[in-house]
Design a protein around this motif. Structure first.
Motif, PDB file in Angstrom:
ATOM      1  N   LEU A   1       3.309   1.683  -3.889  1.00 54.45           N
ATOM      2  CA  LEU A   1       3.691   1.273  -2.538  1.00 54.45           C
ATOM      3  C   LEU A   1       2.491   1.469  -1.610  1.00 54.45           C
ATOM      4  N   ASN A   2       2.025   0.382  -0.985  1.00 60.08           N
ATOM      5  CA  ASN A   2       0.927   0.477  -0.022  1.00 60.08           C
ATOM      6  C   ASN A   2       1.527   0.515   1.381  1.00 60.08           C
TER       7      ASN A   2
ATOM      8  N   GLU B   1       3.400 -11.422  -6.318  1.00 54.61           N
ATOM      9  CA  GLU B   1       3.745 -12.844  -6.424  1.00 54.61           C
ATOM     10  C   GLU B   1       3.892 -13.545  -5.079  1.00 54.61           C
ATOM     11  N   THR B   2       4.633 -12.917  -4.157  1.00 48.97           N
ATOM     12  CA  THR B   2       4.927 -13.590  -2.894  1.00 48.97           C
ATOM     13  C   THR B   2       4.115 -13.032  -1.731  1.00 48.97           C
TER      14      THR B   2
ATOM     15  N   TYR C   1       8.387  -7.040   2.149  1.00 48.09           N
ATOM     16  CA  TYR C   1       8.460  -8.211   1.275  1.00 48.09           C
ATOM     17  C   TYR C   1       9.805  -8.308   0.552  1.00 48.09           C
ATOM     18  N   GLY C   2      10.870  -7.956   1.264  1.00 51.16           N
ATOM     19  CA  GLY C   2      12.192  -8.072   0.664  1.00 51.16           C
ATOM     20  C   GLY C   2      12.575  -6.847  -0.134  1.00 51.16           C
TER      21      GLY C   2
ATOM     22  N   VAL D   1      -1.740  -8.812   7.639  1.00 49.01           N
ATOM     23  CA  VAL D   1      -1.049  -8.694   6.349  1.00 49.01           C
ATOM     24  C   VAL D   1       0.072  -7.664   6.515  1.00 49.01           C
ATOM     25  N   PRO D   2       1.311  -8.058   6.195  1.00 48.92           N
ATOM     26  CA  PRO D   2       2.400  -7.080   6.350  1.00 48.92           C
ATOM     27  C   PRO D   2       2.224  -5.880   5.407  1.00 48.92           C
ATOM     28  N   LYS D   3       2.575  -4.694   5.924  1.00 46.72           N
ATOM     29  CA  LYS D   3       2.606  -3.505   5.067  1.00 46.72           C
ATOM     30  C   LYS D   3       3.766  -3.637   4.085  1.00 46.72           C
TER      31      LYS D   3
END
Lengths: 390, 474
Positions: free
Chosen positions: B156-157, B301-302, B201-202, B164-166
């Protein structure tokens, strides 16, 4: 010599210090160094006092800048900062032996102010905006209080590079990031115009950081002031060899580790233009000269108009040839350091093997040789001189 | 009134070990009292002749004492890189750019502060500063390692460059559970639960496996690398053939440079084979920096913003810098043991042996040949067998890592552990820092260590303190 043998001789050396020098090497001479120890205490006091006085002038120039933020006043403040570095650079041989500048008491957590005064490199973005991040750092975070106390608490809390205080923080505030290939940083004076919130915080920061600098220098002046119940009194009352060991540990460590390794060979090996001690102001060449002077000043007990009984007098009596060697090496270092081109950052970006790089290598070798002779003098005096790496 | 300050600690303190050794009768080259047994002195030299004598806050930051001066220069350059902040590309200082797009910290020393040990955040809503969270889903990666989450990868970053979203933030909550020592003295252990919140990212999905890990101290790593493979195999007892209830296993992991499976030695699950791969992995996973070993940015991937972000060169960290950092980490020295003459610590050491701690925390090992000559043929005292052991379900993370199962952990080396409070100012131990002090760390031991844990729990208070005192001298 086998590794085991090396280790054994090393242990002996360490042993000699801890056991109050119970095993005096046969080569050690009898001597009385009380005049040298007294002179050292006066030298330290004199140099810290000069640093303190210059810091007061810096504060005054900053007051003028904040009262009237003009290019001329910014220029004067920068000149005052550069002037303040001259005496301070000559105090750095007073480090590395747990004295007032950098002691650490694990039980109480108390420590000397070195990290608050002169830490580098610093993470610019921890303090103020940088290219690519226009709202970064403490200045743009109103949740963080800006006072000398709060800045000290934030210094190097999580990362060695998160420096919030000291000469280099003030330097960054005055010059800004050095994004120029061929000159120092160029912060616009409008950054200090009153009114806007971030400017107000920057103004407060500059004041607080300078005040903290002055406070910390003041404690060092007090610790070494003659005639008081302070560290200087303790120092003069110490076993002579213990006091001499501290003096010479500071000299050798500044020469070999802090100056030759940290500030010169690491910068060369790195090859980054901004990997230099005073990177915002491009004043590193002066730092190098002042540090080299600091080592020499201890040997001769010399600073400005003060000229006390130096180690040179003691060594000249015991072993004139060794004293001559030391003196010659100081001259060689002085020549080599002064031959380093400035700005220093221009040397760092040159190809390996360039003539200018070689000049820095020559100074590194000169400092290493100097440190070796300081250790040799230690042996003649019955003292184990250790180069401390932090 | 001004508090009187005691000066003179570090310069003279460096010699305290020797002074202590003298009083127990060991005298180098026969100076001083009777010569008893050199082995007592050797037990102080935790890193053999690489050992340094330092008890200050810089105790973990010195080069091996037998390192040649040319290597010391490289070490110093490596140290500089370790403490340097990496910056976002493109930047004017090209050699230092390439941070992210996704990352955890901007420098090595950000997590490994003073080359020491990390800690969990004090507040639940704070970002982790010297700790991270590994992620995976069931299955294996192509090389037999953890199967990365298709979007979030294997870590986990919690930070990212602008634009760029965390990925999110890990939050730890604790539940206190009471226990009692054999003598009736109560204690409490805090049971952590890790949640990942503010996901960028979901959802992570129901089958995600999460393993929180604090940054370990980075001393003595080259010495561990230099322990011969045969030694590890001889120490291993996968089927508990000797019937002592302890079945240490070698964790065979992927060596990217050698392109084969080799014994793991480093990391909380012995999941890294070499110092170099460990560093390259940390560069990529923790700072988003590519190296010649791991040249592909870890965007999922996304994670399209991540994929299209500018890079800072290919690779972002060149081999010269990797070489310097590798030497730096390999040769960061282990400080000598202290207070060998303390009778309480001596008693504690005896208890350590008697209740079976030393069965896994192996006191003495020998290194073989190493590319760094200073590390070769050393007798060292890591107090570890580098093997993975079942430590019980309560300590487990439920996340396999190569052959190490969810409840298996590497025996943590104990050298230097007594200096963690000095260097890092805390006493949080174990892989996620859940233990608040040495005693709690011991009380968490389960699985193969349960018998020893129970022996500790039922010791008298005096004996428990003695065992802790022994650990404090390491």
């Amino acid at each position: 010599m086998s590794e085991r043998m090396k280790m054994s001789s090393k242990r002996i050396g360490v042993l000699a210090i801890c056991a109050g020098l119970m095993a005096t090497p046969a080569a050690a001479a009898d001597y009385d160094a009380s005049a040298q120890i007294d002179a050292y205490a006066t030298l330290v006091y004199t140099t810290y006092k000069a640093s303190y006085d210059e810091a007061l002038k810096l504060r005054s120039a900053i007051d003028t800048l904040l009262a009237d933020p003009t290019d001329a006043n910014l220029k004067s403040a920068k000149a005052a900062w550069i002037a303040s570095r001259e005496p301070y650079g000559r105090t750095e041989a007073f480090r590395f032996y747990d004295g007032p500048i950098d002691f650490y008491d694990a039980d109480s957590g108390e420590e000397g102010p070195e990290a608050l005064l002169n830490s580098w490199p610093l993470n610019e973005a921890y303090i103020d905006y940088v290219e690519g991040n226009p709202e970064s750092g403490i200045i743009f975070d109103p949740s963080i209080e800006i006072t000398p106390v709060s800045l000290a608490e934030d210094n190097q809390m999580d990362d060695e590079a998160d420096v919030s205080t000291g000469y280099h923080a003030v330097e960054f505030l005055l010059w800004g990031q050095d994004m120029n290939a061929d000159g120092p940083g160029n912060r616009p004076v409008s950054d200090f115009a009153p009114g806007e919130s971030d400017n107000e915080r920057r103004r407060a920061y500059l004041e607080a950081a300078t005040d903290l600098l002055i406070q910390n220098l003041s404690t060092l002046v007090d610790a070494w002031k003659p005639g008081a119940d302070n560290y200087a009194a303790e120092f003069k009352a110490m076993d002579q060899k213990e006091a001499l060991q501290k003096m010479m540990t500071g000299m050798a460590t500044l020469a070999e580790f802090e100056l030759a390794s940290e500030r010169m060979s690491v910068a060369l090996d790195s090859g980054y233009q901004e990997d230099e001690h005073s990177c915002f102001s491009d004043n590193t060449h002066r730092d190098l000269i002042a540090n080299a002077d600091s080592v020499r000043n201890v040997y001769f007990a010399d600073y400005g108009s003060y000229d006390g009984a130096g180690l040179n007098e003691l060594v000249a009596e015991i072993d004139p040839a060794l004293n001559d060697k030391m003196v010659t090496q100081f001259q060689a270092t002085d020549a080599a350091i002064n031959a380093i081109p400035h700005p220093f950052d221009q040397v760092l970006v040159q190809e390996k093997g360039s003539a200018d790089r070689q000049k820095v290598e020559t100074a590194i070798s000169a400092l290493q040789a100097e440190a070796a002779t300081i250790k040799e003098i230690g042996q003649r005096l019955g003292i184990d001189v250790i180069v401390v790496t932090e | 009134m001004r508090k009187k300050v005691v000066f003179g600690r570090s310069v003279l303190g460096a010699a305290a070990v020797i002074a202590a050794a003298l009083t127990v009768g060991y005298a180098p080259l026969g100076i001083g009292g009777e010569t008893k047994d050199a082995s007592e002195m050797d037990m102080a030299l935790l890193g053999g002749t690489t050992t340094i004598f330092r008890t200050s806050r810089e105790a973990f930051s010195a080069p091996a004492s037998n390192l040649d001066s040319k290597s010391v220069r490289t070490f110093m350059f490596g140290r500089h890189l370790f403490r340097r902040n990496w910056i976002i590309a493109p930047a004017s200082v090209e050699d230092l750019d390439g941070l992210g797009p996704l990352f955890n910290r901007v420098s090595c020393s950000g997590c490994h502060f003073k080359d020491g040990r990390g800690e969990p955040p004090e507040k639940q809503d704070a970002l982790m500063k010297s700790m991270l969270v590994r992620l995976s889903i069931p299955g294996e990666s192509p090389v037999g390692g953890p199967n990365p989450h298709p979007v979030y990868g294997d870590q986990l970053n919690d930070r990212a460059i602008l634009g760029v979203p965390k990925e999110g933030r890990a939050a730890i909550t604790y539940e206190e559970r009471a226990g009692t020592y054999g003598d009736g003295t109560p204690y409490s252990l805090r049971y952590p639960t890790v949640d990942v919140v503010d996901l960028g990212y979901g959802p992570l999905g129901d089958d995600v496996m999460i393993s929180p890990r604090v940054a370990p101290a980075v001393i003595g790593m080259g010495l561990l690398e230099a322990i011969p493979e045969k030694t590890l195999r001889d120490l291993a007892d996968p089927d508990d053939a000797d019937g002592d209830g302890i079945s240490g296993r070698v964790n065979m992991v992927w060596d990217e440079a050698a392109q084969k499976r080799v014994p793991g030695r480093l990391g909380w699950k012995s999941n890294q084979p070499t110092v170099r791969q460990q560093i390259a992995g940390a560069f990529l996973g923790d700072m988003g920096l590519t190296t010649s070993l791991f040249g592909t940015q870890n965007c999922g991937e996304t994670q399209t913003e991540c994929q299209s972000a500018p890079n800072g060169g290919e690779p972002e960290v060149d081999d010269t810098r990797m070489d310097a950092l590798e030497l730096y980490i390999q040769t960061l020295a282990v400080p000598a043991r202290r207070d060998l003459d303390d009778p309480v610590a001596q008693h504690g050491e005896q208890l350590f042996t008697d209740i079976g701690c030393g069965a896994c925390h192996t006191p003495t090992l020998k290194t073989g040949e190493h590319q760094v000559a200073a590390l070769s043929d050393q007798t060292i005292h890591p107090y570890s067998d580098l093997l993975v052991h079942n430590m019980g379900e309560e300590l487990g993370d439920g996340r396999p890592d190569f052959e190490a199962q969810g409840d298996e952990w590497r025996t943590a080396p104990l050298w230097g552990i007594g200096l963690v409070p000095t260097v890092n100012g805390h006493r949080y131990f174990l892989h996620d820092g859940r233990a608040r002090g040495f005693a709690e760390a011991i009380l968490w031991h389960g699985g193969e260590a349960e018998k020893s844990r129970e022996a500790f729990r039922t010791l008298s208070a005096e004996d428990r303190d003695a065992l802790v005192r022994f650990l404090e001298t390491l």
